[in-house]
Design an enzyme around this catalytic site. Structure first.
Site, short mmCIF file in Angstrom:
data_model
loop_
_atom_site.label_atom_id
_atom_site.label_comp_id
_atom_site.label_asym_id
_atom_site.label_seq_id
_atom_site.Cartn_x
_atom_site.Cartn_y
_atom_site.Cartn_z
N LYS A 35 0.82 -1.22 0.00
CA LYS A 35 0.00 0.00 0.00
C LYS A 35 0.85 1.26 0.00
CE LYS A 35 -0.78 0.27 5.02
NZ LYS A 35 -0.12 1.55 5.27
N THR A 36 1.97 1.25 0.74
CA THR A 36 2.82 2.45 0.78
C THR A 36 3.43 2.71 -0.59
OG1 THR A 36 3.32 1.97 3.10
CG2 THR A 36 4.71 3.58 1.99
N ASP A 232 -3.96 7.32 4.68
CA ASP A 232 -3.46 5.97 4.96
C ASP A 232 -4.21 5.40 6.17
OD1 ASP A 232 -1.95 3.69 4.85
OD2 ASP A 232 -0.17 4.58 5.77
N GLU A 233 -4.34 4.07 6.24
CA GLU A 233 -4.96 3.37 7.37
C GLU A 233 -6.35 3.95 7.68
OE1 GLU A 233 -3.64 0.75 8.28
OE2 GLU A 233 -1.47 0.86 8.36
N GLN A 263 -8.21 -5.29 9.17
CA GLN A 263 -7.20 -4.95 10.17
C GLN A 263 -7.64 -3.79 11.06
OE1 GLN A 263 -2.89 -5.37 8.90
NE2 GLN A 263 -3.80 -5.26 6.87
N ARG A 641 1.49 -11.43 10.10
CA ARG A 641 2.81 -10.84 10.39
C ARG A 641 3.92 -11.79 9.93
NH1 ARG A 641 1.36 -6.56 9.67
NH2 ARG A 641 -0.58 -7.63 9.19
#
Length: 716
Positions: A35-36, A232-233, A263, A641
């Site tokens: 995503k970044t 973002d997020e 998430q 993770r």
């Protein structure tokens, strides 16, 4: 020669998101889906290919670290395309940092001066304690953190004072004594902040929204300035942040939000997953693009994660996939008790590190609650394995750092009572505790900032003898010192080194070095403390350099910007976790952290421990019989993770008060297809947890036992 933006290494969905022309865009970015990278390329595309001015772009994130990383990536991409493209004037920041900028420029509309102070947690507690005592409420009978949390939650819901007071008194969710204490202190707390020209962390968003709502000219200014907004997020936004974005997009709909509803794990902090789930309702013209290719994990890990999260009904449909190959199956390990569980994990880390030549930093132990870490720490120490727990004392929590920052805060904002209280007698200057309390009470009663109250009380002291003469002399010297340092700061002509020199001069006049030397037990401890102080001076110089590049020239405003950055950094818990993780990897240690702290991180080998009913899902959720979706999302975050290997451990029993208590397999484990799990039984006794029927029978037995106890108590 100017090159074009290279998108050849990106997948089709990423390219589609980057090239989206205009209008609202929802990018559903699954765990590890880049995503970044997508956000950075979209901003670079707007700058270089669409020729959007950098000043017209706003990027928002939740931590300074994420903001800096995104900005650095954009700069790197733009620099490769030639000198005619620039990022100068580009705004990428946290929500709170954005509101600080807005309030510094326009806060006078709300009655705040530009040099307002942002209070940290200790300052907030001191202020609340003073207010409670003033209204004859015994602060010792209350958990001040709980009161401040509830005040913050009210502000995150944008409640005005009267509305908040009614909510606390009539809501019925709080014990009556807490409801009364919070309702009685909310308005006074806000009034006192205003008097001190101060805000707490929640106020930055609260007042930022208030400013944009109540002042059309300010709202239109930022609507016309920021023509493209990227967030973002987005799944972590609370009602205040959601309202802020709505206000900033009233004149246009060029908002691109990136997030993953799977998430969303911060509802306890006010985050509302409905914002991302209902994005298309809030922005009817919105387009949705899903990033489902995962670049982090093997297929086995992703299939397990997909199977678990699919049991949540309210979610955007997506299924992560990877081209990394199947990888090894997940390993479920059953141990006799919690100590055996910790011993197994430590032994396995030691063995894998030796056999596979893996550094310690490749390993992470994830758990639902902080209290679970103790037995793992003991086991790792026994095996002489270096480890760290994410969330230890940060740089900005150290006493010497807070003391120096308090001086600088008071210098730029003389109304900052919290800072004055902290450093009034540091270094020791002979102001007695009784004299200090007399001064504080006098200032509070007269509705004066403490620094302003000093000359007033000293003039009255000649007749009234309110303060002892020794303390009176020391108070006068302190007030003179602050005034001298204020004058010196205001007269500086900023250069790349001038504020750092002022900072050193400040510490000399304060006598900070000698004070730290006197307080330290040994030269090594003193050296560490002084090194921390020098790091502050270095940071001040860095901010001065950055601000000068943006044409800032007022030394007081530059110091204010530095102090705001320091406070925001200290408040950002996610950033503490990220920074700690980055540091720990450099130091080559095994990382121990909670599932909440693990979001956004990744490790080659992960041990997800305590996979039992009452731990994950948490006992509180089971007792309240509430929705299990957020606990399931926590499990999903934990699974995703892992890059290469994932081990899920659980114990048949946990030792409580010296006795073994049977434990039951987490319902989330039952949601993972058996084909993806290899089971290793390291225990010696019967497994209480293999069937749903066994768990239900145990729960029924416990409920019957509790009912019998209640009946007995009622009878007596």
């Amino acid at each position: 020669m100017n090159a074009t933006l290279n998108l050849s290494k990106l997948n089709p969905n990423q390219r589609e998101a980057i090239l989206h022309e205009s209008g609202p865009l929802l990018i559903l970015a699954g765990a590890g889906s880049g995503k970044t990278t997508t956000m950075a390329h979209r901003i670079a595309h707007l700058l270089a290919e669409r020729h959007v001015s950098p000043t017209a772009i706003l990027g928002l994130s939740f931590t300074n670290k994420a903001a800096h990383e995104l900005k650095d990536r954009v700069r790197g991409l733009v620099s490769k395309m030639g000198s005619r493209h620039s990022t100068r004037g580009l705004t990428i920041s946290t929500f709170h940092s954005l509101c600080v900028r807005i309030l510094r420029s326009h806060g006078s509309h709300l009655g705040f001066q530009t040099n307002f102070t942002i209070l940290d947690e200790n300052d907030r507690k001191d202020l609340l304690r003073q207010i409670l005592r003033n209204i004859r409420i015994d602060d010792r009978k209350f958990d001040l953190d709980r009161i401040l949390f509830e005040i913050g939650q009210a502000k995150s819901r944008l409640m005005k004072t009267e509305e908040a007071e009614q909510f606390f008194l009539q809501g019925g969710k709080l014990p009556s004594d807490y409801a009364i204490a919070i309702a009685s202190s909310f308005g006074r707390y806000q009034e006192q902040l205003k008097l001190l020209n101060a805000m707490d962390f929640d106020d930055l968003l609260y007042h930022g929204v208030q400013l944009l709502e109540d002042h059309e000219e300010v709202r239109k200014h930022y609507n016309y300035r920021f023509r493209h907004i990227l967030v973002d997020e987005y799944q972590d936004t609370n009602p205040t942040q959601f309202r802020l974005l709505s206000l900033l997009t009233q004149e246009h709909q060029n908002i691109c939000v990136v997030g993953d509803d799977d998430q969303s794990i911060y509802s306890w902090r006010g985050a509302d997953p409905a914002h991302i789930l209902e994005f298309n309702r809030h922005y009817p013209a919105a387009r949705t693009i899903t990033l489902d290719q995962n670049y982090r994990s093997t297929s086995s890990i992703l299939e397990a994660a997909n199977a678990v999260i699919a049991n949540n009904t309210k979610r955007h449909a997506k299924r992560l996939w990877s081209d990394r190959g199947q990888g090894s199956p997940l390993l479920e390990v059953i141990t006799e008790d919690d100590r055996n569980e910790a011993e197994y994990v430590a032994r396995e880390i030691f063995t894998q590190s030796n056999k596979q030549s893996r550094p310690w930093k490749d390993f992470a132990v994830l758990y639902r609650s902080n209290s679970q870490s103790r037995v793992f720490e003991e086991a790792l120490r026994r095996h002489q394995i270096p480890y760290t727990i994410v969330g230890g004392m940060s740089f900005l929590d150290r006493k010497e750092v807070k003391d120096v920052l308090s001086y600088w805060r008071l210098i730029v904002n003389p109304k900052d009572d919290a800072s004055l209280r902290r450093i009034l007698n540091w270094p020791a200057r002979g102001i007695g505790k009784s004299s200090a309390e007399t001064l504080f009470t006098y200032a509070f009663d007269k509705h004066l900032p403490i620094l302003e109250a000093i000359p007033v009380i000293l003039s009255e002291n000649i007749k009234e003898n309110l303060i002892q003469s020794k303390s009176a002399i020391a108070l006068q010297r302190f007030a003179n010192l602050i005034q001298q340092l204020q004058q010196e700061l205001s007269q500086i002509q900023p250069t790349s080194e001038s504020l750092a020199q002022w900072g050193r001069s400040c510490l000399e006049k304060i006598g900070a070095k000698k004070a730290l030397e006197d307080e330290s037990d040994d030269p090594v401890q003193f050296a560490r403390k002084w090194e921390n102080v020098e790091e502050l001076i270095h940071s001040l110089g860095q901010v001065e350099k950055e601000e000068l590049e943006e044409h800032a020239s007022d030394p007081v405003l530059i110091v204010q910007e530095f102090l705001h950055r320091m406070t925001l950094q200290a408040q950002s818990q996610e950033e503490d976790a990220d920074d700690a993780s980055k540091k720990d990897k450099k130091n080559n240690q095994v990382t121990l952290l909670t599932l909440h702290g693990a979001k956004g991180l990744e490790y080659p080998v992960v041990f997800l421990v305590g996979m039992e009913e009452g731990l994950l899902p948490h006992r509180r959720t089971i007792e309240e019989a509430t929705d299990f979706s957020e606990e399931r999302r926590l499990c999903y975050v934990g699974i995703t993770r892992a890059k290469d290997h994932l081990t899920l451990t659980r114990a048949r029993n946990r030792i409580r008060y010296g006795k073994p208590v049977p434990r039951y397999r987490s319902r989330f484990m039952n949601e993972i297809p058996a084909d993806y799990i290899t089971i290793r039984d390291e225990s010696h006794g019967p497994d209480h947890t293999d069937t749903q029927e066994a768990r239900q029978a145990h729960e029924e037995k416990v409920m019957n036992h509790l009912s019998a106890i209640k009946a007995l108590l009622d009878k007596n």
